[in-house]
Design a protein around this motif. Structure first.
Motif, PDB file in Angstrom:
ATOM      1  N   ASP A 137      20.792  54.919  22.866  1.00  0.00           N
ATOM      2  CA  ASP A 137      19.461  55.039  22.264  1.00  0.00           C
ATOM      3  C   ASP A 137      19.378  54.963  20.638  1.00  0.00           C
ATOM      4  O   ASP A 137      19.441  56.369  20.066  1.00  0.00           O
ATOM      5  CB  ASP A 137      18.589  56.390  22.966  1.00  0.00           C
ATOM      6  CG  ASP A 137      17.134  56.166  22.475  1.00  0.00           C
ATOM      7  OD1 ASP A 137      16.669  55.440  22.023  1.00  0.00           O
ATOM      8  OD2 ASP A 137      16.477  57.209  22.611  1.00  0.00           O
ATOM      9  N   THR A 138      19.714  53.897  20.272  1.00  0.00           N
ATOM     10  CA  THR A 138      19.799  53.989  18.671  1.00  0.00           C
ATOM     11  C   THR A 138      18.264  54.403  17.995  1.00  0.00           C
ATOM     12  O   THR A 138      18.501  54.905  16.723  1.00  0.00           O
ATOM     13  CB  THR A 138      20.293  52.523  18.200  1.00  0.00           C
ATOM     14  OG1 THR A 138      19.443  51.734  18.783  1.00  0.00           O
ATOM     15  CG2 THR A 138      21.457  52.356  18.517  1.00  0.00           C
ATOM     16  N   GLU A 148      19.291  47.400  22.866  1.00  0.00           N
ATOM     17  CA  GLU A 148      20.197  48.459  23.147  1.00  0.00           C
ATOM     18  C   GLU A 148      21.216  48.420  24.416  1.00  0.00           C
ATOM     19  O   GLU A 148      22.162  48.648  24.445  1.00  0.00           O
ATOM     20  CB  GLU A 148      19.521  50.042  23.358  1.00  0.00           C
ATOM     21  CG  GLU A 148      19.038  50.503  21.861  1.00  0.00           C
ATOM     22  CD  GLU A 148      17.911  51.427  22.063  1.00  0.00           C
ATOM     23  OE1 GLU A 148      17.687  52.174  21.207  1.00  0.00           O
ATOM     24  OE2 GLU A 148      17.148  51.528  23.312  1.00  0.00           O
TER      25      GLU A 148
END
Length: 157
Positions: A137-138, A148
């Motif tokens: 989860d950037t 993602e």
């Protein structure tokens, strides 16, 4: 392009680990006879909530069953897992993403991941799923977006 008009399979991006491929294959091969029948394929897709018609199951079987014996063996399944170049690979990745994105909001939540993994017989908690999501989860929203997901699927274990 391969000589049959289909794109030549690309190198495996997700996981070259045959143990992982074997584990997934075994989930499909419910009677453990070493091959996936159309009924077994349909059963897993139904559990995933894909709503695939019998005609679509036949089309999938025709695409993957390269030796045309009416079943998918481990070698054929591994070849399918390698995916294809370009638009076909992106389409397959999008379809996989949509299986998890149950509410069709463009994001996979921990609850959605838990639901699908539970349907597939995995023993994990929603908290376990939240941990899996957190590692990819950037943007920190607690969900996995398609981009993602693409990154997650490209990571080798």
């Amino acid at each position: 392009m391969a000589s049959n008009g289909h794109p030549k399979p690309a190198p495996l991006e997700c996981s070259q680990d045959m143990n992982e491929v074997q584990k997934v294959f075994d989930r499909f091969d419910s009677n453990h006879d070493g091959k996936i029948s159309p009924e077994e394929l349909s059963g897993v897709l139904e559990k995933l909530g894909s709503g695939v018609s019998p005609k679509e199951v036949c089309e999938i079987m025709e695409d993957i069953d390269t030796n045309k014996d009416g079943f998918i063996n481990l070698q054929e399944f591994a070849g399918f897992c390698k995916g294809r170049d370009g638009d076909s690979a992106d389409k397959e990745l999008r379809e996989a993403f949509e299986l998890y994105d149950q509410d069709r909001n463009g994001l996979i939540s921990a609850a959605e991941l838990h639901l699908i993994l539970t349907r597939l017989g995995e023993q994990c908690s929603v908290d376990d799923c939240a941990g899996m999501i957190k590692s990819f989860d950037t943007d920190g929203d607690g969900n996995v977006s398609f981009e993602e997901f693409r990154t997650m699927m490209a990571v080798k274990p």
